[in-house]
Design a protein around this motif. Structure first.
Motif, PDB file in Angstrom:
ATOM      1  N   THR A   1      17.488 -11.239  17.383  1.00 20.94           N
ATOM      2  CA  THR A   1      17.202 -11.244  15.942  1.00 20.94           C
ATOM      3  C   THR A   1      18.192 -10.348  15.200  1.00 20.94           C
ATOM      4  N   LYS A   2      18.770 -10.896  14.147  1.00 21.39           N
ATOM      5  CA  LYS A   2      19.581 -10.122  13.200  1.00 21.39           C
ATOM      6  C   LYS A   2      19.008 -10.435  11.826  1.00 21.39           C
ATOM      7  N   LYS A   3      18.466  -9.429  11.188  1.00 18.86           N
ATOM      8  CA  LYS A   3      17.684  -9.617   9.974  1.00 18.86           C
ATOM      9  C   LYS A   3      18.428 -10.451   8.928  1.00 18.86           C
ATOM     10  N   GLY A   4      17.769 -11.508   8.485  1.00 10.85           N
ATOM     11  CA  GLY A   4      18.323 -12.360   7.449  1.00 10.85           C
ATOM     12  C   GLY A   4      19.354 -13.348   7.928  1.00 10.85           C
ATOM     13  N   VAL A   5      19.671 -13.320   9.236  1.00 10.01           N
ATOM     14  CA  VAL A   5      20.728 -14.190   9.759  1.00 10.01           C
ATOM     15  C   VAL A   5      20.232 -15.009  10.961  1.00 10.01           C
ATOM     16  N   ILE A   6      19.747 -14.309  11.986  1.00  8.49           N
ATOM     17  CA  ILE A   6      19.256 -14.940  13.215  1.00  8.49           C
ATOM     18  C   ILE A   6      17.818 -14.494  13.438  1.00  8.49           C
TER      19      ILE A   6
ATOM     20  N   ILE B   1      26.403 -12.107  20.377  1.00 12.87           N
ATOM     21  CA  ILE B   1      26.496 -12.155  21.835  1.00 12.87           C
ATOM     22  C   ILE B   1      27.804 -11.528  22.313  1.00 12.87           C
ATOM     23  N   PHE B   2      28.885 -11.730  21.556  1.00 17.30           N
ATOM     24  CA  PHE B   2      30.200 -11.237  21.960  1.00 17.30           C
ATOM     25  C   PHE B   2      30.455  -9.792  21.530  1.00 17.30           C
ATOM     26  N   GLY B   3      29.533  -9.213  20.771  1.00 17.58           N
ATOM     27  CA  GLY B   3      29.695  -7.819  20.361  1.00 17.58           C
ATOM     28  C   GLY B   3      30.478  -7.614  19.085  1.00 17.58           C
ATOM     29  N   LEU B   4      30.744  -8.695  18.353  1.00 10.03           N
ATOM     30  CA  LEU B   4      31.441  -8.563  17.072  1.00 10.03           C
ATOM     31  C   LEU B   4      30.484  -8.131  15.969  1.00 10.03           C
ATOM     32  N   ASP B   5      29.199  -8.481  16.128  1.00 11.89           N
ATOM     33  CA  ASP B   5      28.158  -8.075  15.193  1.00 11.89           C
ATOM     34  C   ASP B   5      27.013  -7.417  15.968  1.00 11.89           C
ATOM     35  N   SER B   6      26.280  -6.550  15.300  1.00  9.34           N
ATOM     36  CA  SER B   6      25.118  -5.919  15.931  1.00  9.34           C
ATOM     37  C   SER B   6      23.873  -6.762  15.660  1.00  9.34           C
ATOM     38  N   PHE B   7      22.808  -6.492  16.408  1.00 10.83           N
ATOM     39  CA  PHE B   7      21.536  -7.163  16.164  1.00 10.83           C
ATOM     40  C   PHE B   7      20.409  -6.165  16.381  1.00 10.83           C
ATOM     41  N   GLU B   8      19.275  -6.410  15.711  1.00 11.20           N
ATOM     42  CA  GLU B   8      18.172  -5.447  15.719  1.00 11.20           C
ATOM     43  C   GLU B   8      17.332  -5.507  16.991  1.00 11.20           C
ATOM     44  N   GLN B   9      17.109  -6.718  17.491  1.00 14.41           N
ATOM     45  CA  GLN B   9      16.292  -6.830  18.694  1.00 14.41           C
ATOM     46  C   GLN B   9      16.746  -8.020  19.526  1.00 14.41           C
ATOM     47  N   GLY B  10      16.331  -8.025  20.794  1.00 11.71           N
ATOM     48  CA  GLY B  10      16.702  -9.095  21.703  1.00 11.71           C
ATOM     49  C   GLY B  10      17.415  -8.560  22.919  1.00 11.71           C
ATOM     50  N   GLU B  11      17.521  -9.403  23.940  1.00 12.78           N
ATOM     51  CA  GLU B  11      18.155  -9.015  25.199  1.00 12.78           C
ATOM     52  C   GLU B  11      19.135 -10.094  25.652  1.00 12.78           C
ATOM     53  N   ILE B  12      20.188  -9.644  26.355  1.00 10.09           N
ATOM     54  CA  ILE B  12      21.189 -10.551  26.910  1.00 10.09           C
ATOM     55  C   ILE B  12      21.279 -10.295  28.412  1.00 10.09           C
ATOM     56  N   PHE B  13      21.220 -11.369  29.195  1.00 12.65           N
ATOM     57  CA  PHE B  13      21.308 -11.275  30.646  1.00 12.65           C
ATOM     58  C   PHE B  13      22.500 -12.095  31.130  1.00 12.65           C
ATOM     59  N   VAL B  14      23.295 -11.518  32.016  1.00 10.91           N
ATOM     60  CA  VAL B  14      24.400 -12.236  32.656  1.00 10.91           C
ATOM     61  C   VAL B  14      24.104 -12.304  34.148  1.00 10.91           C
ATOM     62  N   LYS B  15      23.941 -13.525  34.641  1.00  9.21           N
ATOM     63  CA  LYS B  15      23.599 -13.774  36.050  1.00  9.21           C
ATOM     64  C   LYS B  15      22.379 -12.952  36.480  1.00  9.21           C
TER      65      LYS B  15
END
Length: 496
Positions: free
Chosen positions: A265-270, A300-314
């Motif tokens: 989640t990114k407020k107002g965007v995602i 996901i690529f780190g160009l923008d920040s986000f308020e909540q959520g998780e990313i898993f790689v493998k």
């Protein structure tokens, strides 16, 4: 209305180390839409930049209304009623819409001051005529790419030009905006305006143009009447051969999850977005302009920040605060805005291709130039990048070849997850087929691809699954056996 509005005869243009144009002929009738078609590097944009006074002509002649003219700059072109809408947006971001439309030709009062009231009223009338729902005092940096493209078109129309060049005018437009543009073009035709239309989208050419001139490698190939030709004939003229297997895909996906995004989640965007990407899969992301696809990938690529959520790689939770974190986790991202966010335009092809992997060629603070050259030449060959040498500055390449240089840079990092944001925007059919083939080979080798695209045929033919976004949410993830254009558009417009 009929008659010759424009004739360009034997036009030749040289750049260092290369002929951009060699004796090219082109003509435009009054009230005609005449398409210029060719692969990237064919010379279309160069020919039109000569017409608009951006480039000087080396050899040849230009006639307007059968009178020979000399065009030494943009002011000369404007004097002869010529306007151009460039493929790359050239508005001033911190000026208002009105100031951009009338930049350099502002209304002035009797006392010599800029007449702001008249300028803004005239600009607002133009905006209202185009039904954009925008205010003339809005600064351009607050507009999305599609809106900026429409302002470029309005600016060109405001000159009351008799010749308007449109270079990839629909590359950033939604279907509704394309329909409106075509309505505008038809109105301009009725007023006797001649339009030169450059586009790689073949369906557009058959809908809006009267004739099509094909160029290849800086030379004139031929001119055909649009209603009397076919897709296959045009492609053959463009590439010099029949183009088979346009979309190349071997559909074989494993069940292994390589990337998982949970409740991002990114407020107002995602808003609360989740999806999984499997090994060897192409996951298409579709949606209208402003749906949040690019914004999601930048998080996901780190160009923008986000308020909540998780990313898993493998299966492992990762923290990605910047692009270097993403690269360490074998994630690569090819941006849709190659000139502002991707390329170093004044640097060489080699510099751009190897900048992210330079440490591989370093030993005792010295670069192993031989190995670096080999790596660069490998990608020049593999992606068919048209350049006189690896040392050519990227700004001197065509848009499509610039795109292939950017893709090469990220392929050189050997990613496991490759995010491609509009990978074939502004790319000709031959280069598209090559990019599709490369994508197919990558997924066969186990690379997983996320592809954002506004071209539904591309999404449908290249994707294993399609995630459809609307207003910052994934509305639906469709499997191969359940998506078509109608279904995707249903969910893209908010359907349940």
């Amino acid at each position: 209305m009929s008659g010759k509005l424009l004739e360009m005869k034997g036009v030749t243009k040289r750049f260092p180390g290369v002929y951009a144009l060699k004796g090219v002929d082109f003509e435009l009738e009054i009230g005609e839409v005449h398409a210029l078609l060719g692969e990237n590097g064919a010379g279309k944009s160069t020919l039109m930049k000569i017409l608009n006074g951006i480039y000087s002509i080396d050899e040849g002649n230009i006639f307007i209304n059968r009178n020979e003219v000399q065009i030494h700059g943009v002011k000369d072109a404007q004097k002869y009623g010529i306007s151009i809408i460039h493929q790359e947006i050239s508005l001033v971001p911190y000026l208002s819409i009105a100031e951009n439309i009338y930049l350099g030709r502002e209304s002035v009062t009797k006392t010599g001051f800029i007449d702001q009231k008249t300028m803004y009223e005239n600009a607002q009338k133009l905006l209202n005529d185009f039904d954009l729902g925008l205010s003339a005092d809005t600064t351009v940096n607050k507009l999305n790419v599609a809106q900026q493209q429409m302002i470029e078109i309005i600016k060109a129309v405001s000159f009351h030009s008799k010749i308007i060049v449109m270079d990839e005018p629909t590359s950033s437009l939604t279907e509704k905006e394309v329909d409106f543009l075509f309505k505008t073009i038809r109105n301009l035709k009725e007023q006797g305006v001649g339009i030169v239309y450059i586009s790689h989208r073949m369906n557009e050419l058959f809908e809006i143009t009267d004739r099509i001139t094909v160029m290849r490698d800086g030379t004139y190939i031929g001119t055909v009447i649009t209603k009397d030709t076919t897709n296959e004939k045009l492609i053959s003229m463009m590439v010099g051969r029949e183009l088979t297997n346009y979309y190349v895909r071997d559909f074989s996906v494993s069940d292994e999850c390589v990337l998982k995004v949970s409740n991002l989640t990114k407020k107002g965007v995602i808003e609360n977005t989740s999806f999984e990407l499997r090994k060897g899969e192409i996951l298409g992301f579709s949606g209208l302009v402003g749906a949040g696809r690019s914004e999601l990938m930048k998080c996901i690529f780190g160009l923008d920040s986000f308020e909540q959520g998780e990313i898993f790689v493998k299966g492992n939770k990762v923290t990605i605060k910047n692009p270097n974190d993403a690269i360490k986790n074998k994630i690569a991202y090819v941006t849709e805005n190659r000139k502002e966010e991707g390329l170093f335009l004044i640097q060489s092809v080699q510099y751009n291709v190897t900048i992210k992997i330079l440490d591989e060629f370093m030993k005792f603070f010295r670069v192993n130039s031989k190995v670096e050259n080999m790596e660069t030449n490998n990608y020049i060959k593999e992606l068919s990048i048209k350049t006189p040498s690896p040392n050519q500055e990227v700004k001197n390449l065509s848009g499509g070849n610039q795109q292939k240089v950017l893709i090469s840079r990220w392929l050189a990092t050997k990613p496991q997850v490759l995010i491609l944001d509009e990978p074939t925007r502004g790319v000709d059919v031959g280069a598209k087929a090559e990019i599709y083939s490369i994508m197919n080979q990558l997924v066969k080798e186990g690379v997983s691809i996320i592809m954002i695209s506004s071209e539904l045929p591309e999404v449908i033919n290249m994707s294993d699954r399609v995630a459809v976004m609307c207003k910052g949410k994934i509305q639906k993830i469709l499997t191969k056996d359940s998506f078509n254009q109608e279904t995707i558009m249903h969910y893209a417009t908010g359907g349940n």
